[in-house]
Scaffold this motif. Structure first.
Motif, PDB file in Angstrom:
ATOM      1  N   THR A 104       0.801  -1.218   0.000  1.00 48.61           N
ATOM      2  CA  THR A 104       0.000   0.000   0.000  1.00 48.61           C
ATOM      3  C   THR A 104       0.840   1.277   0.000  1.00 48.61           C
ATOM      4  O   THR A 104       0.292   2.372   0.090  1.00 48.61           O
ATOM      5  N   ALA A 105       2.155   1.146  -0.080  1.00 53.18           N
ATOM      6  CA  ALA A 105       3.014   2.317  -0.155  1.00 53.18           C
ATOM      7  C   ALA A 105       4.005   2.122  -1.285  1.00 53.18           C
ATOM      8  O   ALA A 105       4.306   1.006  -1.703  1.00 53.18           O
ATOM      9  N   THR A 106       4.512   3.243  -1.805  1.00 50.56           N
ATOM     10  CA  THR A 106       5.502   3.178  -2.875  1.00 50.56           C
ATOM     11  C   THR A 106       6.646   4.142  -2.561  1.00 50.56           C
ATOM     12  O   THR A 106       6.487   5.106  -1.804  1.00 50.56           O
ATOM     13  N   ALA A 107       7.787   3.875  -3.140  1.00 52.75           N
ATOM     14  CA  ALA A 107       8.955   4.722  -2.923  1.00 52.75           C
ATOM     15  C   ALA A 107       9.921   4.510  -4.079  1.00 52.75           C
ATOM     16  O   ALA A 107       9.827   3.526  -4.819  1.00 52.75           O
ATOM     17  N   ASP A 108      10.861   5.449  -4.238  1.00 54.20           N
ATOM     18  CA  ASP A 108      11.899   5.273  -5.231  1.00 54.20           C
ATOM     19  C   ASP A 108      12.931   4.268  -4.712  1.00 54.20           C
ATOM     20  O   ASP A 108      13.474   4.431  -3.626  1.00 54.20           O
ATOM     21  N   VAL A 109      13.137   3.244  -5.504  1.00 53.63           N
ATOM     22  CA  VAL A 109      14.062   2.166  -5.101  1.00 53.63           C
ATOM     23  C   VAL A 109      15.189   2.055  -6.131  1.00 53.63           C
ATOM     24  O   VAL A 109      14.921   1.956  -7.319  1.00 53.63           O
ATOM     25  N   ALA A 110      16.426   2.094  -5.642  1.00 51.07           N
ATOM     26  CA  ALA A 110      17.587   1.932  -6.520  1.00 51.07           C
ATOM     27  C   ALA A 110      18.273   0.622  -6.182  1.00 51.07           C
ATOM     28  O   ALA A 110      18.362   0.213  -5.026  1.00 51.07           O
ATOM     29  N   VAL A 111      18.748  -0.073  -7.186  1.00 46.16           N
ATOM     30  CA  VAL A 111      19.408  -1.362  -7.016  1.00 46.16           C
ATOM     31  C   VAL A 111      20.884  -1.239  -7.420  1.00 46.16           C
ATOM     32  O   VAL A 111      21.196  -0.715  -8.496  1.00 46.16           O
ATOM     33  N   THR A 112      21.738  -1.684  -6.523  1.00 44.26           N
ATOM     34  CA  THR A 112      23.169  -1.703  -6.804  1.00 44.26           C
ATOM     35  C   THR A 112      23.675  -3.130  -6.664  1.00 44.26           C
ATOM     36  O   THR A 112      23.413  -3.788  -5.641  1.00 44.26           O
ATOM     37  N   VAL A 113      24.363  -3.602  -7.669  1.00 42.47           N
ATOM     38  CA  VAL A 113      24.908  -4.941  -7.641  1.00 42.47           C
ATOM     39  C   VAL A 113      26.444  -4.875  -7.717  1.00 42.47           C
ATOM     40  O   VAL A 113      26.994  -4.201  -8.570  1.00 42.47           O
ATOM     41  N   GLY A 114      27.122  -5.566  -6.821  1.00 40.93           N
ATOM     42  CA  GLY A 114      28.584  -5.546  -6.881  1.00 40.93           C
ATOM     43  C   GLY A 114      29.201  -5.738  -5.521  1.00 40.93           C
ATOM     44  O   GLY A 114      28.549  -5.918  -4.530  1.00 40.93           O
TER      45      GLY A 114
END
Length: 396
Positions: free
Chosen positions: A386-396
């Protein structure tokens, strides 16, 4: 309900449907009552009572009510599946109906054969079915079983094929009963998207649904039935509220007594966009205004008002009121409106309902409206919860 200028495509005038119901349903009862006066063991049941409605082209109408309220019978009357005991039913245009699971299918025929049979019943020629056959099969998603007898289909496969055939007839009027509840979530979403497209293209849609989310998302008019009679016909938000009253056993007299007893009444709830106009769909984080229309029969102070935003399952996701916001309020005397401007509320994708209430603590009374208004939220990317947000993904 918005004004509609389209021609009337469905007209019911004083329509009544009566069924004769047997009381002696078991074999033992029938043997015992054999030769006795038949009328003693039969009774009349009126499923639809003198209903008069008109439905304009291009509208999407929800028939709502508790189990046994007559909404499915009314849909069958509109579709010509059953005839009225009295009154008249008039329709115009090609009609496709999804009233019962697999209705119009022959269990011993394959899916392929039933496509041609069902489409012919719905008014398509063989050439038209030939041209649309691949699209029908693709939408249904059961290509691997298209040459299998439908008696071996699961309920989900039945409804997939039935719905796919119906929508590919390009009907002027589409009747949909609760059959959509059978498919899985992905297929339900697919069906909802197609119905929304039909709506945008001007198709008239009449559906029976217990889902407030479906009704709020698709419909611009709600008709609520109670024991075969229309108790509300109008705005969808109001219809959902009336339905909740019916389901919880609050009749008009009870609601009226509650309103009369409350020192301050919540007369209306509106959702406004940034332009100040009523709106039903918002992007996540977009500001909105919740406007409460209040009414009192005499001057009252102090008092407070508030709202909550809930999911269709009744879970509160956000709430506020004038006490929490330390908002000074003038005495209320007569009619007054109060606006709650909600900025950057990052809700997840879905449908939400607004409840509202007003209270006069020194008067000892509170009045509220459940499902006073409904709105939908869009998100740029698919989300869960029921909530949303900006999500960033970092792999390494």
């Amino acid at each position: 309900m918005d004004d509609v200028s389209g021609p009337v495509v469905v007209r019911l005038n004083e329509v009544r449907k009566r069924f004769r119901v047997r009381k002696d349903n078991s074999l033992k009862d029938r043997i015992v009552h054999l030769g006795r006066q038949g009328k003693t063991h039969r009774e009349d049941f009126v499923a639809v009572k003198d209903v008069s409605i008109e439905i304009e082209a291009g509208t999407t109408v929800a028939l709502m009510g508790a189990n046994g309220s007559g909404k499915s019978t009314l849909l069958k009357l509109i579709g010509g599946i059953v005839s009225p005991t009295s009154g008249t039913v008039q329709t115009r245009g090609r009609m496709a109906a999804l009233l019962e699971l697999g209705a119009g299918f022959h269990p011993d025929l394959s899916g392929r054969e039933n496509i041609y049979l069902n489409a012919a019943i719905l008014g398509l020629s063989r050439a038209e079915v030939d041209a649309r056959f691949e699209d029908i099969v693709e939408f249904s998603g059961i290509a691997d079983f298209i040459d299998t007898a439908v008696k071996f289909y699961s309920s989900g496969m039945y409804v997939r094929l039935a719905f796919s055939v119906a929508i590919h007839t390009n009907p002027d009027i589409l009747l949909v009963d609760e059959v959509l509840a059978v498919g899985d979530e992905a297929f339900q979403r697919k069906c909802m998207d197609r119905i929304a497209r039909f709506r945008a293209e001007g198709c008239t849609i009449i559906l029976v649904s217990h889902s407030a989310q479906q009704v709020a998302e698709l419909c611009d008019r709600g008709i609520v039935l109670r024991k075969g009679e229309v108790v509300h016909d109008g705005d969808v938000d109001e219809a959902i509220g009336v339905l909740r009253d019916v389901l919880e056993g609050r009749d008009e007299a009870t609601v009226s007594e509650t309103v009369d007893a409350a020192p301050i009444n919540v007369a209306s709830v509106e959702i406004l966009g940034v332009d100040g106009e009523r709106n039903r769909t918002f992007d996540s984080g977009e500001p909105l205004t919740i406007r409460l229309g209040l009414r009192s029969a005499r001057p009252i102070t102090p008092w407070a008002a508030g709202f909550s935003i809930n999911t269709p399952m009744g879970h509160m996701v956000f709430a506020s009121n004038t006490d929490l916001l330390h908002t000074p309020l003038p005495p209320i005397d007569g009619e007054l409106s109060i606006d709650f401007r909600v900025g950057a509320l990052h809700l997840g994708e879905g449908t939400y309902h607004v409840h509202a209430n007003a209270v006069a603590p020194e008067e000892g009374g509170v009045h509220g409206i459940a499902h006073g208004a409904t709105f939908s939220v869009r998100t740029p990317e698919p989300t869960l919860g029921t909530a949303t947000a900006d999500v960033a993904v970092t792999v390494g």
